[in-house]
Design an enzyme around this catalytic site. Structure first.
Site, short mmCIF file in Angstrom:
data_model
loop_
_atom_site.label_atom_id
_atom_site.label_comp_id
_atom_site.label_asym_id
_atom_site.label_seq_id
_atom_site.Cartn_x
_atom_site.Cartn_y
_atom_site.Cartn_z
N TYR A 66 0.85 -1.20 0.00
CA TYR A 66 0.00 0.00 0.00
C TYR A 66 0.88 1.24 0.00
CZ TYR A 66 -5.03 -0.04 0.06
OH TYR A 66 -6.33 -0.08 -0.34
N GLU A 69 -0.54 4.85 -0.42
CA GLU A 69 -1.34 6.07 -0.66
C GLU A 69 -0.45 7.29 -0.52
OE1 GLU A 69 -4.67 6.19 1.95
OE2 GLU A 69 -5.85 4.81 0.73
N ASP A 114 -6.25 13.57 -25.44
CA ASP A 114 -6.22 12.17 -24.98
C ASP A 114 -5.48 11.35 -26.04
OD1 ASP A 114 -6.78 9.51 -24.47
OD2 ASP A 114 -8.89 9.84 -23.97
N THR A 116 -3.36 6.06 -22.14
CA THR A 116 -3.29 4.71 -21.58
C THR A 116 -1.87 4.22 -21.85
OG1 THR A 116 -4.11 3.74 -23.64
CG2 THR A 116 -5.72 4.09 -21.90
N LYS A 120 -1.66 0.43 -24.96
CA LYS A 120 -1.99 0.26 -26.37
C LYS A 120 -0.69 0.32 -27.19
CE LYS A 120 -6.76 1.77 -25.88
NZ LYS A 120 -6.97 2.55 -24.65
N ARG A 122 -1.64 -2.57 -18.47
CA ARG A 122 -2.95 -1.91 -18.55
C ARG A 122 -3.00 -0.80 -17.51
NH1 ARG A 122 -7.13 -3.27 -21.27
NH2 ARG A 122 -5.76 -4.79 -22.23
#
Ligand code: PLP
Length: 421
Positions: free
Chosen positions: A60, A62, A206, A232, A235, A241
């Site tokens: 974790y 954060e 984008d 992203t 791709k 991903r």
């Protein structure tokens, strides 16, 4: 007892969950045995896969490097810093946030950073090639913001910057979104920026689909032009991903706050490490060669399909994707997708601009070359694949012919393995 509990954590997948292990094996075989022409997909390297499936999934973290809400973050801090510095260098960006879990999260975080609920936004029409998150009414971008759309020219199916400008003047959006999911041509980012500047609006670009080309220097880079760029990483960039946001320094603080704590909790540190690996790979000369082949393959596919009488949206491509209008072949996008799937050729049905058919059974299909290029295929194979698609569509009622095509697909897949044994 303690020993038994501990033993569970050491078990292999095959032993602890044979059902899922079998699904993984079957999916690997499906990928190996099919020609994947889905434009938004790719195949990551073994190194990316290794980082992604690593012990970093247990952590974790954060917050941001050197400012976390958990102890024990020394090593993941280092991984995130590497991902950030590599992405900054690749895209000449002042600031990068590598934490968005997906392209959708990156877009929504950017909207949160810049807008208030109900503000006006304007993006490319979904049915003309835009993305759900660019203001579609069925997405949070269209339900929480007052969304409008621009489309492509009715005759050429190209984006016409004067028409975009006219629409922007009418709508007066606070944010304009450039970028697309199904548009095979370069986009005039500077033209969009002029429109935004004239209205005092923000410009978000984008680059989910084309980030790889931009990193390789084969497409113009919108980062110095736009206020915010989202992407992203899975791709054409050929990473895990996920999503990321690139921006000028002046937006660093609002963007970071919008991602965490605005809309996400703990970042996926295994994915961030895998992003770092992919960014390092993208800086290698081999990556430029790879993207040159992706483009050459898309052009070869476009040429071969045109020669076979197919009608391509915009007449060709500057990217990894080819959008085919199937109307003159009397077959719908859904019929083509279903038939080709049976032959292990993977494509997706897609709307064409001003489509007379509905979204569930549109007139077109979208083809892309990133995965086949990752398998080492070149223009000769693209020509053959165009011919196989054509033979399949023309011979769709002839089972013998379809069986021969399926066998040829199988042997092409053997010739260009997706995975080493
Ligand atoms: N933006 C564009 C232009 C896309 O094409 C996509 C996905 O295809 C996304 C955003 C969303 O990415 P994700 O599926 O990671 O949420």
């Amino acid at each position: 007892m303690n020993e038994k509990v501990k033993a569970v954590s050491m078990q292999s997948l095959q032993f602890s969950d044979p059902e899922i292990a079998t699904i993984l094996d079957e999916e690997k075989k499906r990928q190996q045995d099919s020609l994947n022409l889905i434009a938004s997909e790719n195949m990551v390297s073994g190194a990316v896969l290794e980082a992604q499936g690593s012990v970093l999934t247990n952590k974790y973290a954060e917050g941001y490097p050197d400012a976390r809400y958990y102890g024990g973050c020394f090593f993941v801090d280092h991984a995130e810093k590497l991902a950030i510095s590599r992405a900054k260098e690749l895209f000449a960006a002042g600031h990068v946030n590598v934490q968005p879990h997906s392209g959708t999260s990156a877009n929504i975080a950017a909207y949160l950073a810049l807008l208030n609920p109900g503000d006006r936004i304007m993006g490319m029409n979904l049915s003309h090639g835009g993305h759900l998150t660019h203001g579609s009414k069925i997405n949070i971008s269209g339900s929480h913001f007052h969304s409008f759309s621009y489309g492509v020219d009715r005759d050429t199916f190209l984006l016409n910057i004067d028409q975009v400008s006219e629409k922007a003047l009418e709508v007066k959006p606070k944010l304009i979104i450039a970028g697309a999911s199904a548009y095979p041509r370069l986009i005039d980012f500077e033209g969009f920026k002029e429109i935004a500047d004239d209205l005092g609006a923000y410009l978000l670009v984008d680059i989910a689909h084309t980030a790889g080309f931009i990193a390789a220097g084969l497409h113009p880079n919108p980062v110095p032009v736009a206020d915010i760029v989202t992407a992203t990483t899975h791709k054409t960039l050929r990473g895990p991903r996920g999503g990321m946001i690139l921006c000028q320094d002046k937006y660093a603080s609002v963007i970071d706050k919008a991602v965490f704590p605005g809309m996400q909790g703990g970042p996926l540190m295994h994915i961030i490490a895998a992003k770092a690996v992919a960014f390092k790979e993208a800086k290698s000369p081999g990556f430029i060669t790879y993207l040159e082949f992706v483009l050459a393959n898309a052009k070869a596919l476009a040429r071969a399909l045109t020669d076979l009488g197919y009608d391509l949206v915009t007449g060709g491509t500057d990217t990894h994707q080819v959008l085919v209008d199937l109307s003159n072949k009397y077959v719908s996008g859904l019929e083509a997708e279903t038939l080709l799937d049976r032959l292990n050729i993977c494509v997706n049905k897609n709307a064409i601009p001003y489509d007379k058919k509905g979204a569930n059974d549109p007139s077109g299909m979208r083809l892309g070359t990133p995965t086949l290029t990752s398998r080492g295929m070149g223009p000769d194979q693209m020509e053959e694949i165009a011919s196989l698609i054509d033979q399949a569509l023309a011979g769709r009622h002839n089972p013998k012919k379809l069986e021969i095509i399926k066998q040829r697909v199988g042997s092409l897949c053997q010739e260009f393995p997706a995975y080493s044994k």
